[in-house]
Design a protein around this motif. Structure first.
Motif, PDB file in Angstrom:
ATOM      1  N   CYS A 101       2.059  -6.888   6.679  1.00 61.80           N
ATOM      2  CA  CYS A 101       2.707  -7.265   5.420  1.00 61.80           C
ATOM      3  C   CYS A 101       3.374  -5.994   4.912  1.00 61.80           C
ATOM      4  O   CYS A 101       2.701  -5.115   4.358  1.00 61.80           O
ATOM      5  N   ASN A 140      -2.166  -7.077  -3.422  1.00 57.48           N
ATOM      6  CA  ASN A 140      -1.031  -7.786  -2.819  1.00 57.48           C
ATOM      7  C   ASN A 140      -0.813  -9.141  -3.521  1.00 57.48           C
ATOM      8  O   ASN A 140      -1.583 -10.091  -3.343  1.00 57.48           O
ATOM      9  N   ASP A 175      -6.857  -8.672  -5.182  1.00 60.37           N
ATOM     10  CA  ASP A 175      -6.179  -7.788  -4.224  1.00 60.37           C
ATOM     11  C   ASP A 175      -4.894  -7.308  -4.874  1.00 60.37           C
ATOM     12  O   ASP A 175      -4.294  -8.017  -5.694  1.00 60.37           O
ATOM     13  N   SER A 185      -4.570 -10.558  -9.144  1.00 64.58           N
ATOM     14  CA  SER A 185      -3.887  -9.584  -8.298  1.00 64.58           C
ATOM     15  C   SER A 185      -3.526  -8.373  -9.132  1.00 64.58           C
ATOM     16  O   SER A 185      -3.091  -8.499 -10.278  1.00 64.58           O
TER      17      SER A 185
END
Ligand SMILES: C[S@@+](CC[C@H](N)C(=O)[O-])C[C@H]1O[C@@H](n2cnc3c(N)ncnc32)[C@H](O)[C@@H]1O
Length: 268
Positions: free
Chosen positions: A129, A65, A63, A167
């Motif tokens: 977020c 994030n 991801d 990530s």
């Protein structure tokens, strides 16, 4: 093939995450069942609704994030949270300030940051977020009746041990040519150039181009829009649509939103 499959829920998602696809697991499971010997690849793992539903033995989960992935990496090591997990506005603001301090000090990859991230996700407004221009987490306190917190994540350790986390942008991922790829990018928002998650139309195109050389099975899910349908067809995907458990406004009427499942190198 989209008929009632065998469906097992084993582990619940740990976080609240926008665009969670837990509801799609029962539609994906019949395809995964045939290919479950393959490594599973999810470039947009988000709240992990699908991976925790399908429970692959080997997986590569990515991801963009970094905080999300840091949390998962610590769960993989057997995270035990020892900061106070209390549903209280002042404690929330204290934990948020500490999380931002860790980011400023370059310590966003620690177990403490993972624990704070978990707390902020459960306690902040809608599990959002969001960061301000200086990179500080700025989600306000969320109003809930109660919040259930978990401190001990060791139950997830064994399941996570066969999973690798990365990530970054999906295009940096490298995986075996026989992998089963399930890609759930941020939704295409037609008629706008940029979607709220920062995933533009060019990114939607970049994703199908990135997956083009892959020889293993690929399933992509997305919101049905005309241009998404055309894009997936143009790249040789078989496309199916289904009703999503959310509603959209259309000419003043509320109607079920439609989801696309696009299949490549796999019988739809
Ligand atoms: C729709 S959500 C995935 C939800 C997930 N399937 C679930 O069930 O919870 C999309 C995810 O893509 C991530 N993302 C956005 N842009 C990205 C990029 N360029 N590369 C990788 N991940 C990205 C977001 O952080 C978000 O977690």
């Amino acid at each position: 093939m989209l008929a009632e499959p065998l469906f097992q829920i084993s582990l619940s998602p740990l976080l609240k995450w926008a665009g969670g696809k837990r509801w799609l697991v029962r539609h994906l499971e019949p395809y995964w069942r045939i290919h479950r010997h393959r490594p599973f690849v999810e470039p947009f793992v988000g709240g992990m609704g699908v991976t925790l539903g399908l429970l692959p033995k080997k997986a590569l989960l990515n991801d963009a994030n970094h905080h999300l992935i840091n949390f998962y990496k610590w769960v993989r090591r057997g995270l035990n949270i020892d900061i106070p997990l209390v549903y209280d506005r002042n404690i929330y603001l204290t934990h948020r300030a500490r999380f931002n301090q860790l980011i400023r000090e370059g310590r966003a990859d620690t177990a403490e940051a993972a624990a704070l991230f978990y707390y902020l996700n459960r306690t902040g407004y809608n599990g959002l977020c969001r960061f301000n221009a200086s990179g500080e987490f700025n989600v306000p306190f969320g109003k809930y009746k109660t919040v259930n917190y978990q401190t001990d994540f060791t139950a997830y350790k064994q399941t996570f041990c066969g999973w690798v986390f990365t990530s970054g942008d999906f295009s940096k991922m490298e995986f075996d040519s026989d992998s089963f790829v399930y890609a759930d990018p941020p939704y295409d928002v037609e008629f706008t150039h940029y979607s709220p998650g920062g995933f533009s139309w060019a990114d939607q195109v970049r994703l199908v181009e990135f997956l083009e050389p892959h020889r293993g099975p690929v399933i992509i899910s997305n919101q049905l829009t005309d241009r998404i349908y055309d894009l997936y067809k143009k790249f040789g995907y078989s496309v199916r649509t289904l009703s999503a458990p959310r509603r959209i406004s259309c000419n003043g009427n509320r109607q079920d939103a439609l989801e696309v499942l696009a299949f490549k190198n796999i019988e739809p």
